[in-house]
Design a protein around this motif. Sequence first.
Motif, PDB file in Angstrom:
ATOM      1  N   THR A   1      33.255  23.710  26.236  1.00 36.83           N
ATOM      2  CA  THR A   1      32.151  24.807  26.976  1.00 36.83           C
ATOM      3  C   THR A   1      32.390  24.788  28.466  1.00 36.83           C
ATOM      4  O   THR A   1      32.531  25.898  28.863  1.00 36.83           O
ATOM      5  CB  THR A   1      30.704  23.956  26.586  1.00 36.83           C
ATOM      6  N   LYS A   2      32.647  23.926  29.181  1.00 35.57           N
ATOM      7  CA  LYS A   2      32.635  23.643  30.515  1.00 35.57           C
ATOM      8  C   LYS A   2      33.819  24.414  30.897  1.00 35.57           C
ATOM      9  O   LYS A   2      33.875  24.848  31.939  1.00 35.57           O
ATOM     10  CB  LYS A   2      32.748  22.236  31.119  1.00 35.57           C
ATOM     11  N   GLU A   3      35.149  24.313  30.394  1.00 34.39           N
ATOM     12  CA  GLU A   3      36.320  24.829  30.794  1.00 34.39           C
ATOM     13  C   GLU A   3      36.138  26.145  30.733  1.00 34.39           C
ATOM     14  O   GLU A   3      36.696  26.881  31.661  1.00 34.39           O
ATOM     15  CB  GLU A   3      37.320  23.888  29.750  1.00 34.39           C
ATOM     16  N   ILE A   4      35.913  26.821  29.354  1.00 33.98           N
ATOM     17  CA  ILE A   4      35.841  28.151  29.171  1.00 33.98           C
ATOM     18  C   ILE A   4      34.820  28.983  30.306  1.00 33.98           C
ATOM     19  O   ILE A   4      34.888  30.011  30.682  1.00 33.98           O
ATOM     20  CB  ILE A   4      35.795  28.579  27.892  1.00 33.98           C
ATOM     21  N   LEU A   5      33.654  28.196  30.560  1.00 33.43           N
ATOM     22  CA  LEU A   5      32.823  28.547  31.285  1.00 33.43           C
ATOM     23  C   LEU A   5      33.297  28.825  32.739  1.00 33.43           C
ATOM     24  O   LEU A   5      32.972  29.804  33.345  1.00 33.43           O
ATOM     25  CB  LEU A   5      31.370  27.791  31.309  1.00 33.43           C
ATOM     26  N   GLU A   6      33.834  27.754  33.389  1.00 33.26           N
ATOM     27  CA  GLU A   6      34.386  27.990  34.642  1.00 33.26           C
ATOM     28  C   GLU A   6      35.486  28.973  34.893  1.00 33.26           C
ATOM     29  O   GLU A   6      35.585  29.615  35.830  1.00 33.26           O
ATOM     30  CB  GLU A   6      35.074  26.546  34.911  1.00 33.26           C
ATOM     31  N   TYR A   7      36.173  29.231  33.834  1.00 34.37           N
ATOM     32  CA  TYR A   7      37.017  30.320  33.926  1.00 34.37           C
ATOM     33  C   TYR A   7      36.638  31.571  33.920  1.00 34.37           C
ATOM     34  O   TYR A   7      36.986  32.506  34.547  1.00 34.37           O
ATOM     35  CB  TYR A   7      38.283  30.145  32.681  1.00 34.37           C
ATOM     36  N   THR A   8      35.487  31.885  32.800  1.00 27.69           N
ATOM     37  CA  THR A   8      34.986  33.096  32.637  1.00 27.69           C
ATOM     38  C   THR A   8      34.242  33.662  33.812  1.00 27.69           C
ATOM     39  O   THR A   8      34.130  34.706  34.190  1.00 27.69           O
ATOM     40  CB  THR A   8      34.156  33.056  31.126  1.00 27.69           C
TER      41      THR A   8
ATOM     42  N   LEU B   1      35.287  35.649  36.522  1.00 26.92           N
ATOM     43  CA  LEU B   1      35.902  37.130  35.973  1.00 26.92           C
ATOM     44  C   LEU B   1      34.748  38.127  36.078  1.00 26.92           C
ATOM     45  O   LEU B   1      34.867  39.436  35.962  1.00 26.92           O
ATOM     46  CB  LEU B   1      36.413  37.235  34.706  1.00 26.92           C
ATOM     47  N   LEU B   2      33.328  37.645  36.424  1.00 30.42           N
ATOM     48  CA  LEU B   2      32.324  38.361  36.605  1.00 30.42           C
ATOM     49  C   LEU B   2      31.980  39.022  37.951  1.00 30.42           C
ATOM     50  O   LEU B   2      32.203  38.239  38.941  1.00 30.42           O
ATOM     51  CB  LEU B   2      31.121  37.832  35.841  1.00 30.42           C
ATOM     52  N   PRO B   3      31.409  40.260  38.064  1.00 31.13           N
ATOM     53  CA  PRO B   3      31.088  40.396  39.361  1.00 31.13           C
ATOM     54  C   PRO B   3      29.906  39.677  40.161  1.00 31.13           C
ATOM     55  O   PRO B   3      29.169  39.256  39.339  1.00 31.13           O
ATOM     56  CB  PRO B   3      30.656  41.831  39.203  1.00 31.13           C
ATOM     57  N   GLU B   4      29.837  39.564  41.336  1.00 31.98           N
ATOM     58  CA  GLU B   4      28.818  38.811  41.967  1.00 31.98           C
ATOM     59  C   GLU B   4      27.661  39.454  42.306  1.00 31.98           C
ATOM     60  O   GLU B   4      26.453  38.874  42.614  1.00 31.98           O
ATOM     61  CB  GLU B   4      29.421  38.054  43.424  1.00 31.98           C
TER      62      GLU B   4
ATOM     63  N   ILE C   1      34.502  44.671  29.558  1.00 38.61           N
ATOM     64  CA  ILE C   1      33.148  44.767  29.657  1.00 38.61           C
ATOM     65  C   ILE C   1      32.571  45.191  30.826  1.00 38.61           C
ATOM     66  O   ILE C   1      31.993  45.937  31.079  1.00 38.61           O
ATOM     67  CB  ILE C   1      32.456  43.682  29.018  1.00 38.61           C
ATOM     68  N   THR C   2      33.060  44.468  31.972  1.00 37.10           N
ATOM     69  CA  THR C   2      32.615  44.685  33.289  1.00 37.10           C
ATOM     70  C   THR C   2      33.108  46.081  33.810  1.00 37.10           C
ATOM     71  O   THR C   2      32.623  46.419  34.863  1.00 37.10           O
ATOM     72  CB  THR C   2      33.322  43.591  34.391  1.00 37.10           C
TER      73      THR C   2
ATOM     74  N   LEU D   1      20.215  46.742  30.517  1.00 37.85           N
ATOM     75  CA  LEU D   1      21.304  46.529  29.458  1.00 37.85           C
ATOM     76  C   LEU D   1      22.357  45.825  29.871  1.00 37.85           C
ATOM     77  O   LEU D   1      22.984  46.096  31.001  1.00 37.85           O
ATOM     78  CB  LEU D   1      21.773  48.091  28.913  1.00 37.85           C
ATOM     79  N   PHE D   2      22.485  44.515  29.258  1.00 36.48           N
ATOM     80  CA  PHE D   2      23.644  43.654  29.686  1.00 36.48           C
ATOM     81  C   PHE D   2      24.624  43.725  28.519  1.00 36.48           C
ATOM     82  O   PHE D   2      24.237  43.881  27.463  1.00 36.48           O
ATOM     83  CB  PHE D   2      22.853  42.168  29.629  1.00 36.48           C
ATOM     84  N   GLY D   3      25.869  43.578  29.229  1.00 39.05           N
ATOM     85  CA  GLY D   3      26.943  43.477  28.139  1.00 39.05           C
ATOM     86  C   GLY D   3      27.365  42.342  28.014  1.00 39.05           C
ATOM     87  O   GLY D   3      26.992  41.354  28.692  1.00 39.05           O
ATOM     88  N   ILE D   4      28.186  41.760  26.935  1.00 37.92           N
ATOM     89  CA  ILE D   4      28.572  40.280  26.560  1.00 37.92           C
ATOM     90  C   ILE D   4      29.929  40.166  26.629  1.00 37.92           C
ATOM     91  O   ILE D   4      30.687  41.070  25.764  1.00 37.92           O
ATOM     92  CB  ILE D   4      27.804  40.126  25.366  1.00 37.92           C
ATOM     93  N   VAL D   5      30.515  39.199  27.280  1.00 41.09           N
ATOM     94  CA  VAL D   5      32.033  38.953  27.263  1.00 41.09           C
ATOM     95  C   VAL D   5      32.109  37.933  26.238  1.00 41.09           C
ATOM     96  O   VAL D   5      31.495  36.905  25.994  1.00 41.09           O
ATOM     97  CB  VAL D   5      32.347  38.163  28.661  1.00 41.09           C
ATOM     98  N   GLN D   6      33.231  38.081  25.287  1.00 45.04           N
ATOM     99  CA  GLN D   6      33.471  37.290  24.094  1.00 45.04           C
ATOM    100  C   GLN D   6      34.837  36.870  24.424  1.00 45.04           C
ATOM    101  O   GLN D   6      35.559  36.791  25.442  1.00 45.04           O
ATOM    102  CB  GLN D   6      33.334  38.035  22.704  1.00 45.04           C
ATOM    103  N   GLY D   7      35.614  36.318  23.351  1.00 48.55           N
ATOM    104  CA  GLY D   7      37.017  35.687  23.607  1.00 48.55           C
ATOM    105  C   GLY D   7      37.236  34.565  23.080  1.00 48.55           C
ATOM    106  O   GLY D   7      38.235  33.878  23.123  1.00 48.55           O
TER     107      GLY D   7
END
Length: 374
Positions: free
Chosen positions: A223-230, A233-236, A201-202, A181-187
């Motif tokens: 898309t690129k800016e928000i992706l790079e930032y987000t 914030l996710l575990p490796e 979520i994490t 089960l995967f969680g989804i980050v929004q914002g």
Amino acid sequence: MVEYKLLNKDRYSRARLGKLQTRRGVIDTPIFMPVGTNATVKGIWQHQLEEMGAQIILGNAFHLYLKPGLEVMREFGGLHAFMNWEKPILTDSGGFQVFSIKDKKVTDEGVLFRSPIDGSKIMMTPELSMEIQMTLGSDIAMAFDECVAPGMSREYAEESVTRTTEWAKRCISYHDRSQALFGIVQGAFYKDLRKKSAAEITSMDFDGFAIGGLSVGEPFQVTKEILEYTVDLLPEDKPRYLMGIGSPDLIVTAVENGIDMFDCVLPTRIGRHGTALTWNGKINLKAAKFKYSKDPIDEECRCRVCQTYSRGYIQHLFSRDEMLGKILVSYHNIHFLLKFTERIREALATDSFKEFKEECYNRGLIKEALISES
């Protein structure tokens, strides 16, 4: 239910090579996942997906709940048996499809809407989404989330993040963990809300994490800016999934920012309209200029279509509205993206991802050439 193993990291970016162990086999990452919304990748046989090298495909909880329905799925013993596909399947929670419906009512309980098939009222809740996906028996299920439209107010986006978090808790509570089960980050496009959503979520017991709410109509740079930032914030140590991207430029952008999994309907959608992906950019095979061409779609491609049929023949098929033309270009496009992603993995394994990206830029496949050291 899944285990991510990191094999190598790029020196100049966040890009990473890995393997994802699932109950139905190991998936090499980064990986492109063809979309089989209605238990079929449009126009493609399951054995053709295997010969192209597809390692995992998608199904959609929302559409499969409407038709054929859960009774049919129970009778067949799940989605794998129903469509005769033995490799892994990831199922979308239905959140994006619900987001796409115009006439709906979103509450903290769930989303109320009318079935596009018979007009009946349906309340899609986190619990129902989990029930559907458990019945489908996919290898990876997605938490039910709210994906907001571009241009939505900050106030609503903030409410939506809170709602997505509460729905994620309910998904975990209801889910029987018979599948990953995967969680989804929004914002939306607000960095502070992305940070808040990622932290919440994490903190939960998910097997992997997806970044939702991107590639929904916003400009590429957003898309690129928000992706790079987000991503930071996710575990490796867990897989990262960017939902709904499939063009070469977005795939490279996703990979260089540490994304492991991505999917899109793009290869079959544009294929049905005669557009082919090649190593030198897109071409429109419906164009009259290809009428006499004996060349394959792409001289560098080794797919069955390029080894068998000419551009001129395919142009003829489209001029007569023959379904075979749509099938052939869809096949080629899926093969192209699977091989494109395979080339990325090879580059990551040999520490040459930077050179691969520069090659893609020189060919016109992507918009930016350089990778700045992270």
